[in-house]
Structure formats: structure tokens, C-alpha cells
Motif scaffolding. Structure first.
Motif, mmCIF file in Angstrom:
data_model
loop_
_atom_site.group_PDB
_atom_site.id
_atom_site.type_symbol
_atom_site.label_atom_id
_atom_site.label_comp_id
_atom_site.label_asym_id
_atom_site.label_seq_id
_atom_site.Cartn_x
_atom_site.Cartn_y
_atom_site.Cartn_z
ATOM 1 N N ARG A 279 36.699 16.724 -29.786
ATOM 2 C CA ARG A 279 36.122 15.529 -29.212
ATOM 3 C C ARG A 279 34.554 15.616 -28.879
ATOM 4 O O ARG A 279 34.212 15.970 -27.862
ATOM 5 C CB ARG A 279 36.929 14.922 -28.138
ATOM 6 C CG ARG A 279 36.280 13.480 -27.732
ATOM 7 C CD ARG A 279 37.143 12.995 -26.733
ATOM 8 N NE ARG A 279 38.501 12.605 -27.169
ATOM 9 C CZ ARG A 279 39.554 12.772 -26.339
ATOM 10 N NH1 ARG A 279 39.359 13.105 -24.900
ATOM 11 N NH2 ARG A 279 40.686 12.838 -26.659
ATOM 12 N N TYR B 83 32.923 6.809 -27.968
ATOM 13 C CA TYR B 83 33.799 5.813 -28.620
ATOM 14 C C TYR B 83 35.001 5.715 -27.633
ATOM 15 O O TYR B 83 35.287 4.576 -27.218
ATOM 16 C CB TYR B 83 34.120 6.253 -30.023
ATOM 17 C CG TYR B 83 34.995 5.314 -30.619
ATOM 18 C CD1 TYR B 83 34.674 4.048 -31.046
ATOM 19 C CD2 TYR B 83 36.507 5.566 -31.100
ATOM 20 C CE1 TYR B 83 35.321 3.121 -31.637
ATOM 21 C CE2 TYR B 83 37.001 4.684 -31.983
ATOM 22 C CZ TYR B 83 36.630 3.583 -32.084
ATOM 23 O OH TYR B 83 37.170 2.574 -32.963
ATOM 24 N N LEU B 84 35.494 6.657 -27.016
ATOM 25 C CA LEU B 84 36.725 6.842 -26.257
ATOM 26 C C LEU B 84 36.411 5.971 -24.864
ATOM 27 O O LEU B 84 37.115 5.350 -24.330
ATOM 28 C CB LEU B 84 37.304 7.935 -25.971
ATOM 29 C CG LEU B 84 38.659 8.273 -25.311
ATOM 30 C CD1 LEU B 84 39.569 7.409 -26.108
ATOM 31 C CD2 LEU B 84 39.020 9.507 -25.373
ATOM 32 N N ARG C 121 34.270 3.951 -24.041
ATOM 33 C CA ARG C 121 34.105 2.614 -24.298
ATOM 34 C C ARG C 121 35.417 1.751 -23.834
ATOM 35 O O ARG C 121 35.518 0.759 -23.470
ATOM 36 C CB ARG C 121 33.610 2.147 -25.703
ATOM 37 C CG ARG C 121 32.860 1.390 -25.876
ATOM 38 C CD ARG C 121 32.401 1.330 -27.283
ATOM 39 N NE ARG C 121 33.403 0.324 -28.200
ATOM 40 C CZ ARG C 121 34.518 0.680 -28.808
ATOM 41 N NH1 ARG C 121 34.951 1.924 -28.466
ATOM 42 N NH2 ARG C 121 34.998 -0.040 -29.346
ATOM 43 N N GLU C 122 36.577 2.308 -24.054
ATOM 44 C CA GLU C 122 37.974 1.699 -23.719
ATOM 45 C C GLU C 122 37.869 1.444 -22.328
ATOM 46 O O GLU C 122 38.659 0.255 -22.142
ATOM 47 C CB GLU C 122 38.846 2.610 -24.177
ATOM 48 C CG GLU C 122 38.951 2.721 -25.686
ATOM 49 C CD GLU C 122 39.381 1.800 -26.436
ATOM 50 O OE1 GLU C 122 39.858 0.503 -26.005
ATOM 51 O OE2 GLU C 122 39.296 1.780 -27.894
ATOM 52 N N THR C 123 37.633 2.380 -21.589
ATOM 53 C CA THR C 123 37.900 1.946 -20.207
ATOM 54 C C THR C 123 36.580 2.074 -19.224
ATOM 55 O O THR C 123 36.701 1.274 -18.251
ATOM 56 C CB THR C 123 38.747 3.378 -19.659
ATOM 57 O OG1 THR C 123 38.138 4.214 -20.082
ATOM 58 C CG2 THR C 123 40.204 3.194 -19.885
ATOM 59 N N SER D 24 32.896 1.012 -19.675
ATOM 60 C CA SER D 24 31.592 1.016 -20.643
ATOM 61 C C SER D 24 30.272 1.460 -20.110
ATOM 62 O O SER D 24 29.451 1.781 -20.739
ATOM 63 C CB SER D 24 31.362 -0.547 -20.691
ATOM 64 O OG SER D 24 31.451 -1.208 -19.656
#
Lengths: 258, 268
Positions: B224, B231-232, B234-236, B238
Motif C-alpha cells: 500500500r 485512495y483508501l 478517502r473512504e472514511t 477525506s
């Protein structure tokens, strides 16, 4: 040189009315007599089922065209909060819908319309001979799952707790479709995906039923949005999804009733 | 002399084009300005020093440096072969080498999987030998080499072509061996392109995302890299994603400054 300047200015002048022309077009859709384009933001896992539901809905409501924006739920909620034009939002989990509710983007209370559970998939020939989640958790097995940051990763964590297993994936993907891709390409020995993904993949995967699947049930909520351009058709679409016809389509795709 | 007269006239583009040019600059710069404006400075230190962020940064720097080294080892001979050796189909070969520049990185990732994945063309045989590439840091470096090698080759080809072959021909005619000619004449000729090319190669490797997530997977500390972490996040969170994006922009900016600053000095 002067001729070129004039041509450029003419181009700039010509593009200005074109821009205002665009906004004028979308305002015209508001007139009751005109055709309505309903914009539905739907979680990626709903793609196939919602395409069908959209067609059924259009057949029942002449003059209404349903348009889908399909992406990961958290992408969608960010777009909605940022002001993207949307009439309906269908999320793949409750916490993501709650973010939309918290931002005041939802009209009324969201309603659960489907459930999804995890299942274990392997490549069709099951090279690692996996028959249970314990097999997939064993050392030396390339297990791929969702990262805890995304809904399917939360479900994976709940499933691991219920099964009393410590999963040790070689990769934690950002989306369930990435997990499925790693399995269908044969890179991974096993992957944890939703039942609906396994149904959609068909012969491309071998499915292993999980004993504790029901311990991590994901609920999909749907709601019309506060800023909906077409509130009436938006509510009608939500009712259609919750109705008998919508539920039947969802059932075919592998979703459960909430 | 008429030459001196023309030299005195400053060359200026038409004013209207300059206006459009400024607009073009805004298209590029405005999103970055917004990115900087969107960062919460009070939270920035904590966001950038989380274990996940530090792991991603460390992995990104390690893999990008390794990929750049591999690119140098492969890219210098490749550029030389493409510019200094006459062979049938050379122009086709020169175009094909550029493919990773123009295909979407996710396509590169799929192609790499087809080649080096467990069931891939080459990977199948490696698997028999007990060598697994997918989900390892090696896969990250391979993805980075794949997408960034053309940058180095293009930069080196440019240098080699503008300088011509005259110097090398002289050295060879004076009795220098091809190896000595390469060391003492060709390599110094390549220097400007080599510096700029190396820096751009590193920058492209650092920013690699699509091929990595498709071919290598995403695991903290192993695969990673910083772009995957962004990118990841961003999911939780921002805000964390914005902070990490800023970090990548700062690194990229430093790299570009280094490349362009140096290039101007060496050329003039």
C-alpha cells in the motif's frame, strides 16, 4: 494577426450563449408536462439489479427516464454532500447513509430495502482446496478481503469475530469488485465477497458457504434526497424498490429481504 | 548585419493567445490551490505521522527508488539500442516502447497480471519454481518500472539525438573501444537527459496507482503505497486524504524543481 484576434474573440463570444443555453435546458425539465430524468445514485453492488428495476419503473411511469450514477457508497455520499444533482440515494450500508442524513441531504428517513451477506469464493478449480473460512485463514493461503475502511471490510471484521478466527489477508482492497477480480484472475486462493458478487460472477468462481454468514448482515438503505429536482418521481422510485416487483428483482440478484 | 536587427525584436505571441494561455495555467493550478486551501493545518502534523501514513510514505520512497535504479539499468542500454543501432523495425520498436505512457495504468496492471500473475504467461512457470510475485513489494516495483521506464527512454533518446553521433564516431576512429567510447563519450553526452529523465522516472514511480492496485494489491507496509493510502483514506477520512495528497504534491513539486532547475543549468 488582427484577423486571428477577431476570430478568437468571435469564438469566445459564441461560446457564452452556448453555456447559458445548457442551464436553460435543465430548467425546462421542471415543467410538469415535459419529460423527467430521474437521477439515482446507487452503490456499485446494485448495478445489475437497479438496471432492471429502472427499466420496470420507466415502463410503469411513461415520460420518466431513470439515469444511474454507480460507484462506491462513500464516493456517492461525498458527491451528494458536495452538491451533485441527485434525486435518490441507495447506499450499501447504514453508516454511509447516516453521513448523508447527518449532512441534511436526505428527505425523510432512509428505509432498508435489501440485505447482503458475505461468502467465500475461490477460483473455479479451488487450487488451495478450501472448504471453510478456517482453511482460508490458514498460513500460506492467499486470502484477499476488503479493507476495514469500506463497508465490506466492516462486514469481514464482524464475520471474523463471529467465527473466532484471525484472518490474515495478503491484500486489503478498497472495493469488493477488486477482491473478486483477484480471485477470478487466479491470483488469490480465496476472497471474501458479497453473495450477490458471487451470484454475478457465476462460473468464474467456486462458492464456499459460510457457517457464520448471518452474523454480518449488511443492510442497504434508500432515500429520496432533500435537493431532489423531481421529489414526486423520487418518492415513487423508492416505493417501487420496496414494492413486490423491486424486491423480486433484488431477490434474483441474491439480495435478502430486510 | 541583418541578424542583429532581428535579434532586437522581442518575440511575443498575440495578446489574445496570452489570455487563453493564462486560462490554461489556471486549469492546471486551480485544483492544487484548492487542495492547499482544503488542508486543516492544525490537524496536518497528526495526519501525516499516523502509522499508516508513515508506512505508506516509507514504502513509496523505497519502491520508487528501487524502480528508478532498475529503470536506469534497463533504460540506458534500451535508449542506446534504439538510437545507435540500425535494425529492421527500429521505428516500430521505438513506438512500442512508449505504450505504457499512453495506455491507462489499470490496463498495464491487467497486462502485468497476465504476464507475471500466478496463471500468467511467465508467472505460471515462476509459480512452479515457488516464486510468487503478486501481493509482494516486488510486484509494486515491477508495476512502477513498467509505467516509468518509457519516461527515461524518451529523455535519453532526446539527448542522444540532439547531440548526434559525430563525437562517438571520432572516438571510435581514433581507436577507442566501443566500451571506452560509451564510458567517456556517450555517457557524458547523455548527462542532461539522464538527470531530467531519472527525476521524472522517480516522480512517475512515486505517483503510480492503477497498475499497482490491479497487479500488487493493497496491504499496509507491503504493497500500500502513498497513492493507494490516499485512495483508501478517502473512504472514511477525506481530510486525511487531502493531507496525504498535499504530501505527494510537495514531493512531486520538489522533484520537478530539481529536474527543471538542473536541466536549464546544463543546457545553457
Amino acid at each position: 494577426m488582427r484577423a486571428r484576434t477577431t476570430a478568437l474573440l468571435a469564438l469566445a463570444a459564441a461560446s457564452a450563449p452556448m453555456m447559458t443555453g445548457c442551464t436553460g435546458g435543465s430548467a425546462a425539465q421542471d415543467t410538469p408536462a415535459g419529460d423527467v430524468t430521474l437521477t439515482v445514485f446507487a452503490a456499485a453492488s446494485l448495478t445489475d439489479a437497479f438496471e432492471q428495476i429502472g427499466e420496470d419503473f420507466e415502463a410503469e411511469h411513461p415520460g420518466v427516464t431513470v439515469r444511474f450514477n454507480v460507484a462506491g457508497s462513500s464516493d456517492l455520499v461525498q458527491q451528494i454532500i458536495a452538491g451533485a444533482p441527485a434525486d435518490v440515494f441507495a447506499s450499501a450500508d447504514v453508516p454511509t447513509m447516516d453521513r448523508a442524513v447527518g449532512a441534511g441531504a436526505v428527505s425523510g428517513a432512509p428505509r432498508p430495502f435489501a440485505t447482503n451477506v458475505l461468502t467465500l469464493v475461490t477460483p473455479p478449480d479451488n487450487p488451495a482446496g478450501i472448504t471453510s473460512l478456517a482453511d482460508a485463514a490458514a498460513e500460506g493461503v492467499n486470502l484477499v478481503a476488503c479493507a476495514p475502511q469500506v463497508p465490506c471490510g466492516q462486514a469481514t471484521a464482524a464475520l471474523a469475530r463471529a467465527s473466532g478466527l484471525a484472518l490474515d489477508p495478503v491484500s486489503e482492497e478498497s472495493s469488493v469488485t477488486d477482491v473478486l477480480g483477484k480471485v477470478t484472475s487466479g491470483e488469490a486462493d480465496a476472497g471474501l465477497v458479497y453473495v450477490t458478487d458471487a451470484t454475478r460472477a457465476g462460473d468464474a468462481v467456486h462458492t464456499v458457504d459460510l457457517e457464520h454468514a448471518r452474523s454480518a448482515v449488511n443492510t442497504y438503505p434508500i432515500a429520496a434526497l432533500a435537493e431532489a429536482e423531481h421529489p414526486g418521481p423520487a418518492d415513487a422510485f423508492v416505493e417501487h424498490v420496496l414494492g413486490a416487483q423491486g424486491q423480486e428483482v433484488l431477490g434474483h440478484a441474491g439480495f435478502g429481504h430486510p | 548585419m541583418p541578424a542583429s536587427v532581428t535579434r532586437d525584436v522581442p518575440v511575443r505571441p498575440p495578446r489574445a493567445l496570452t489570455v487563453v494561455g493564462v486560462l490554461g495555467a489556471a486549469v492546471i493550478l486551480l485544483p492544487f490551490v484548492a487542495l492547499v486551501a482544503g488542508v486543516d493545518l492544525t490537524r496536518l502534523p497528526r495526519l501525516l505521522t499516523s502509522p499508516a501514513a508513515l508506512d505508506a510514505l516509507g514504502l513509496s520512497l523505497r519502491t520508487s527508488l528501487t524502480a528508478t535504479a532498475v529503470c536506469l539499468v534497463l533504460g540506458i542500454p534500451l535508449a542506446l539500442t534504439l538510437t545507435r543501432l540500425e535494425f529492421p523495425g527500429r521505428s516500430v520498436a521505438r513506438s512500442l516502447v512508449l505504450l505504457p505512457l499512453v495506455v491507462p495504468p489499470v490496463v498495464g496492471g491487467i497486462a502485468l497480471t497476465e504476464a507475471f500473475g500466478r496463471r500468467g504467461l511467465v508467472g505460471e512457470h515462476l509459480h512452479v519454481l515457488g516464486i510468487e510475485i503478486a501481493f509482494t513489494t516486488t510486484a509494486v516495483v515491477m508495476a512502477q518500472v513498467f509505467v516509468s521506464l518509457p519516461f527515461l527512454v524518451v529523455a535519453l533518446e532526446g539527448s542522444l539525438q540532439t547531440r548526434g553521433e559525430a563525437h562517438e564516431r571520432t572516438a571510435l576512429s581514433l581507436g577507442a573501444s566501443p566500451a571506452r567510447t560509451f564510458r567517456t563519450v556517450t555517457l557524458p553526452l547523455m548527462a542532461p537527459g539522464l538527470l531530467a529523465g531519472t527525476v521524472l522516472t522517480f516522480a512517475r514511480a512515486l505517483g503510480e496507482f492503477g497498475a499497482t492496485i490491479t497487479f500488487a494489491g493493497s496491504m499496509q507496509g507491503t504493497t500500500r503505497t502513498l497513492p493507494l493510502q490516499v485512495y483508501l483514506e478517502r473512504e472514511t477520512d477525506s481530510e486525511a486524504a487531502v493531507a496525504l495528497s498535499l504530501l505527494l504534491v510537495v514531493v512531486a513539486l520538489a522533484v520537478i524543481t530539481l529536474a527543471y532547475g538542473r536541466k536549464r543549468v546544463t543546457i545553457s
